[in-house]
Scaffold this active site. Structure first.
Site: not given
Length: 896
Positions: A330, A636, A640
């Site tokens: 990310d 997170d 995901d």
């Protein structure tokens, strides 16, 4: 009462009938105990959660451990009690070490889980109290305010200005406005259930009272966790390699042992003696210390990683990091600071870098509007207490912590940088009316009472919308009529800042009548004066630059996956060096239009994905795996979790991650930092190298033992090594140096080599030839010492065996220094760079001398005292094989 329902369809009276609670008193203590027994704890249960007994038993399911257990039983049956006890002790020690490390990892996870929602404020028996979130039951009446994490799925009863961050569950970064009204459409998805609060989401603004409707595995989080529980874990590359190696060693050892026993019997040795020798050799051929040392080395790696903010949930996954070829990360919070910062301001016809010491005209007013026209709140600990005011007076630079939208927090921090106190600003410019921001309006306005008595509307929002409502542009304190030319200039400034990946907000104002009706600020959002534009950015972490560079050197592909705009993703990726200038960026919209084959071709070259949903992440991970990559994936949110689970190395965020994502991950980052991932990969590579070192050492030594015994039997001589001596070498003399090798500090270039092929054998790279040649020389040296003792020196059998025994031990102690590197000779490495190895060799040497010179041990091991001549022969034969092998290796390296 507790049957699954669409609670968003119920009104307040129906909810009370359904759950039997009081709006003023909540539930009674008696009713709570009853429901706790009926519904269980409010927590997520996953297949990865193990009990203490289960963790301990798992340590003894390894294939090699099972073989050693069988060898232990056989030793007892044959009367070799000391051998059996020793092997059994090694098995137990290995099991305890593995248990301690895995148990510690599980406990670390439990500690992190408690951070999710450790406590909840609940009304019970008419009293407001704080209880552990685990104790909540359906029907509990809870109270929430800004900063609270929602502890269970709840139906709203009361709400005041409530905004909730549901990104951990939905992947959407924009906060959601919540209300109490009954909904009328059925089968709504979670993003449409505006009167429901979901477990794990965070209240960013306002306050609320709600009734708990679902707990634990019945929550939306729990449903996803339940789906993930049914997935099977894949074996790591290390597990596969060691399993294959274990089977190969067992088969080879049994064949060689059988061959030696048959040859010995044919040569006239007694069946009983050869059977005892066969058991000893079987034990010698299987490196008993290998599982224990692997566990210890992995455990040491885990400890180092914990110190570097990484918690390993699965011990074996430490090594898997070492063969990663792709890191899918990310952007926000991992590659960047997750702290928006004011970077540029468009004022007076120019774009300026933000400088709090600047004397730029109108900068002060821009910052005042940005500081007042927002919903940021001070954390409770930083409230405007007397103590805090004293701190502010004496320590003007100290900035307290805030709750709210990151963009608004950035504006408030800029106010502090400029020298204002947030609390003083709010006090001096009192808000009389407010019109909040939402995704449709894309702006926020407040009507404030100025210190001099005038009233103004202050506004901030999307430049394209604010600009449409502006009649004037303020330049150097004077108003200019907003012409089409000025509008184009402002738009160009907006586009320029957007190309720099800045989030741009327009700041404006207008004077209004002092008698403004409350909550009617929206009526005055016209005829505005535009002050300027502010550009904010979430800057990259300083350590991320070096981490990305290390990835490139190590042959690892860093991949950015973000939900941000394509331009923002490109600018940050280029800044960090993830992609070169004009590198390709793919959006989630483009991925949705691709079939799997096209996506596989794309992922061979593309390193940045923008506007990506959690569902897209799963396809990206699978695509990289289809291309033969070993993928590390960060995540997170709950959505995901499937992608994190699918990845070879699933990495959860410790600070922002949900319980579900942490449960399916291999690694949890305590600081949510990309650089921590790279450090973990380096540690994984070092661990794998150290494992290869001691495997090379142990197998070469065991080959030497087998060869020495086989040559003795083949020549019709007495067995040169007794079973108890072979066991001593394997369990004691071998074990300490091998363990010290596992603690070796690898060379500095560990991250300057490409990842190894995950399918390669752990014995690849010419290791088989090396360990066979070195083992053969050790075996020949041992047998040579035995022959010299018998035929040249004419000593008795015990003395001859002592010389062979000592030659074997010291050959291995010399050889261990050669095992420290596959690229350098032992004399090219400082012996003091691994103090543990020096200590292990010294201790093993002392122990060997103790076996010879201690009267008690001497009787037990059937050894004799050696004179100086005999020791000179032993030391020459012990050292020559290592020197010869390293010289030959050096010649071949120069030729390459």
């Amino acid at each position: 009462m507790l049957a699954e329902k669409e609670y968003y369809l119920l009104n307040q009276e129906e909810l009370i009938d359904c759950f039997g609670f009081s709006l003023t008193d909540g539930l009674s203590t008696r009713e709570i105990r009853k429901r706790q027994l009926q519904c269980g704890r409010n927590r997520l249960v996953t297949s990865s959660s193990k009990g203490i007994l289960s963790i301990f038993i798992d340590q003894f399911r390894d294939f090699m451990i099972i073989v050693l257990m069988a060898a232990t039983c056989l030793s007892f049956l044959m009367g070799e009690i000391s051998d059996g006890i020793t092997i059994f002790a090694i098995i137990i020690i290995n099991g305890i070490m593995g248990f301690i490390q895995e148990y510690r990892a599980e406990r670390s996870l439990v500690a992190l889980k408690k951070l999710a929602a450790p406590e909840a404020r609940v009304i019970r028996d008419g009293r407001l109290e704080e209880v552990a979130a685990e104790e909540l039951v359906p029907g509990d009446l809870i109270v929430l305010e800004a900063g609270n994490r929602v502890p269970a799925d709840c139906r709203l009863l009361e709400a005041a200005g409530l905004q909730v961050d549901e990104s951990l569950l939905t992947g959407e970064s924009i906060t959601v406005a919540k209300s109490t009204g009954k909904l009328y459409a059925a089968d709504l998805n979670i993003t449409e259930q505006t009167n429901i609060l979901f477990m794990g989401t965070t209240v960013t603004r306002g306050r609320a009272k709600a009734v708990v409707v679902n707990t634990g595995m019945d929550t939306e989080m729990g449903k996803i966790a339940d789906l993930l529980n049914n997935e099977n874990d894949n074996m790591t590359p290390l597990q596969k390699r060691l399993k294959h190696l274990g089977k190969w060693l067992v088969i080879m050892s049994l064949l060689l042992t059988f061959l030696i026993v048959i040859v010995g019997i044919l040569k006239g040795q007694s069946i009983y003696q050869m059977f005892l020798a066969g058991v000893s050799l079987a034990v010698a051929a299987i490196p008993e210390g290998l599982p224990a040392i692997v566990t210890l080395v992995l455990a040491l790696g885990v400890q180092k990683m914990i110190n570097n903010n990484a918690i390993v949930r699965k011990l074996q996954s430490v090594e898997t990091l070492g063969c990663a070829t792709v890191i899918c990360s990310d952007k926000t919070g991992t590659l960047t600071k997750n702290q928006m910062t004011l970077k540029k301001i468009y004022l007076n016809h120019r774009i300026n870098n933000f400088n709090p010491d600047s004397e730029l005209k109108d900068l002060e007013k821009v910052l005042k509007i940005g500081g007042v026209c927002n919903t940021v709140q001070l954390k409770e600990a930083e409230n405007n207490s007397k103590l805090n005011r004293v701190k502010e007076f004496f320590i003007g630079s100290k900035i307290p912590e805030f709750l709210g939208d990151p963009t608004e927090i950035a504006l408030v921090r800029a106010v502090y940088d400029y020298g204002y106190s947030f609390t003083s600003l709010k006090k001096d410019y009192q808000i009389k009316a407010e019109e909040g921001f939402d995704s449709k309006r894309k702006r926020m306005s407040v009507i404030v009472q100025m210190p001099e008595g005038d009233t103004e509307l202050w506004i901030k929002g999307a430049p394209e919308l604010i600009l449409q409502r502006c009649t004037y542009l303020e330049v150097n304190g004077k108003k200019e009529k907003m012409t089409e030319q000025l509008k184009r200039e402002v738009q160009r400034a907006n586009d320029s800042m957007a190309r720099d990946a800045l989030r741009v907000l327009a700041i404006g104002y207008r004077k209004v009548n002092n008698r403004v009706a409350k909550n009617r600020a929206a009526n005055y959002e016209k005829d505005l004066t535009l002050l300027g534009l502010v550009g904010l950015i979430d800057p990259p972490r300083e350590e991320a630059y070096q981490a990305v560079l290390s990835c490139h050197k190590a042959g690892i592909k860093p991949v950015m996956i973000t939900g941000d705009h394509k331009i923002t993703a490109r600018v940050i990726a280029e800044d960090l060096g993830i992609i070169p200038g004009r590198g390709r960026v793919i959006t989630g919209e483009e991925i949705k239009g691709m079939d799997d084959k096209t996506l596989n071709n794309i992922t061979r070259d593309v390193r940045v994905f923008a506007r990506i949903s959690p569902e897209d992440k799963l396809r990206i991970v699978r695509s990289y795996k289809e291309n033969g990559e070993i993928v590390a994936m960060t995540g997170d949110g709950v959505n995901d979790a499937p992608a994190v689970k699918e990845a070879d190395i699933g990495i959860a965020m410790g600070e922002q991650g949900t319980d579900v994502t942490k449960e399916v991950s291999s690694l949890i980052l305590g600081d949510d930092n990309f650089a921590t991932i790279v450090k973990a990969i380096a540690e994984g590579r070092k661990i794998y190298n150290n494992i290869r070192k001691f495997i090379r050492y142990l197998l070469a030594c065991n080959t030497g033992e087998l060869l020495a015994v086989f040559l003795g039997i083949l020549m019709g001589l007495p067995i040169p090594l007794l079973p108890i001596q072979i066991l001593w070498v394997n369990l004691v003399t071998d074990g300490l140096p091998a363990l010290a090798l596992g603690m070796d500090n690898d060379s500095d270039d560990v991250m300057e080599k490409p990842p190894r092929d995950p399918e390669e054998s752990i014995l690849a790279g010419g290791m088989v030839a090396h360990l066979v040649s070195q083992g053969s020389l050790i075996g020949i040296s041992t047998m040579t010492a035995f022959l010299i003792a018998i035929y040249h020196l004419g000593v008795d059998l015990n003395t001859a065996r002592t010389m062979a025994f000592s030659t074997l031990v010291f050959s291995q102690l010399f050889f261990v220094f050669s095992c420290r590197s596959e690229d350098y000779a032992f004399w090219q490495l400082s012996p003091f760079s691994n103090i543990y190895l020096l200590g292990a060799v010294l201790l093993s040497s002392i122990m060997q001398l103790g076996v010879i010179y201690s009267p008690f041990l001497s009787r037990f091991f059937k050894t004799s005292i050696l004179n100086i001549e005999q020791w000179i022969i032993v030391l020459i034969l012990s050292s020559w094989s290592t020197i010869v092998i390293d010289l030959i290796r050096g010649i071949f390296r120069k030729k390459r």
